[in-house]
Scaffold this motif. Sequence first.
Motif, PDB file in Angstrom:
ATOM      1  N   ARG A 199       0.840  -1.219  -0.091  1.00 44.15           N
ATOM      2  CA  ARG A 199       0.017  -0.061  -0.021  1.00 44.15           C
ATOM      3  C   ARG A 199       1.080   1.235   0.122  1.00 44.15           C
ATOM      4  N   ALA A 200       2.093   1.246   0.750  1.00 44.75           N
ATOM      5  CA  ALA A 200       2.896   2.258   0.669  1.00 44.75           C
ATOM      6  C   ALA A 200       3.682   2.693  -0.563  1.00 44.75           C
ATOM      7  N   ALA A 201       3.750   1.704  -1.196  1.00 45.02           N
ATOM      8  CA  ALA A 201       4.295   1.709  -2.862  1.00 45.02           C
ATOM      9  C   ALA A 201       3.307   2.268  -3.803  1.00 45.02           C
ATOM     10  N   LEU A 202       2.207   1.893  -3.416  1.00 40.83           N
ATOM     11  CA  LEU A 202       0.983   2.145  -4.205  1.00 40.83           C
ATOM     12  C   LEU A 202       0.586   3.553  -4.216  1.00 40.83           C
ATOM     13  N   ALA A 203       0.820   4.122  -2.813  1.00 37.80           N
ATOM     14  CA  ALA A 203       0.433   5.548  -2.452  1.00 37.80           C
ATOM     15  C   ALA A 203       1.503   6.349  -3.188  1.00 37.80           C
ATOM     16  N   ARG A 204       2.705   6.014  -3.120  1.00 40.51           N
ATOM     17  CA  ARG A 204       3.781   6.677  -3.841  1.00 40.51           C
ATOM     18  C   ARG A 204       3.446   6.782  -5.265  1.00 40.51           C
ATOM     19  N   GLN A 205       3.095   5.711  -5.906  1.00 40.59           N
ATOM     20  CA  GLN A 205       2.895   5.555  -7.452  1.00 40.59           C
ATOM     21  C   GLN A 205       1.596   6.370  -7.759  1.00 40.59           C
ATOM     22  N   LEU A 206       0.655   6.510  -7.110  1.00 40.03           N
ATOM     23  CA  LEU A 206      -0.475   7.177  -7.300  1.00 40.03           C
ATOM     24  C   LEU A 206      -0.308   8.800  -6.879  1.00 40.03           C
ATOM     25  N   GLY A 207       0.597   9.092  -6.162  1.00 40.37           N
ATOM     26  CA  GLY A 207       0.767  10.598  -5.543  1.00 40.37           C
ATOM     27  C   GLY A 207       0.045  10.845  -4.543  1.00 40.37           C
ATOM     28  N   LEU A 208      -0.272   9.817  -3.621  1.00 43.09           N
ATOM     29  CA  LEU A 208      -1.104  10.129  -2.292  1.00 43.09           C
ATOM     30  C   LEU A 208      -0.039  10.205  -1.089  1.00 43.09           C
ATOM     31  N   VAL A 209      -0.569  10.691  -0.191  1.00 41.19           N
ATOM     32  CA  VAL A 209       0.041  10.802   1.399  1.00 41.19           C
ATOM     33  C   VAL A 209       0.273   9.613   1.792  1.00 41.19           C
ATOM     34  N   SER A 210      -0.848   8.603   1.641  1.00 44.71           N
ATOM     35  CA  SER A 210      -0.687   7.239   2.251  1.00 44.71           C
ATOM     36  C   SER A 210      -2.288   6.774   1.532  1.00 44.71           C
TER      37      SER A 210
END
Length: 171
Positions: free
Chosen positions: A28-39
């Motif tokens: 989920r942390a990697a996906l958040a970075r990929q999608l430009g989310l805080v978390s």
Amino acid sequence: MSWSRIVKLHEAGRGPVRLSLEPDEAQRAALARQLGLVSLPSLAAQVTVKPWLDGVEVTGRFDAVVEQVCGVSLDAFEQPVAGEIDLRAVPAGSPNAAAPEGGELELDPDAPDAPDILDGDAVDVAAIVVEHLALELDPFPRKPGATFEYQAPPEETSPFAALKALKDRKG
């Protein structure tokens, strides 16, 4: 660390494949970075992969909680995001694939989308979930209750007005 769940075409050919997908904390942390989310505090999907013509049909639903930055207040905030998944995919070279680009095209807004083209003999269901999540994200997130109040900038003296003031003082 990437999140992936591969289903081969021959697996789906035997009958519907039902999946419950939920990435772990690192994914989920990697996906958040990929999608430009805080978390990405949570993401869960219920997906069915079943045969469709010479390919597959992927249907289901996902529910997530995303943490984004408010475009007005710049505060981070969490909000729920949910969506439906409805996609068809066929192998490359399939007679059921969309016509190659460059020809005449008829658009029918009520018609289903043309099937996606698979790279091989499998479909990555987790990637489809992430793609649908990305499409549901608000590109201009606003924290509930955040308001924008325009304030005109203070009037600045133009360079010419400043020169005129100096000239008037001399004279």
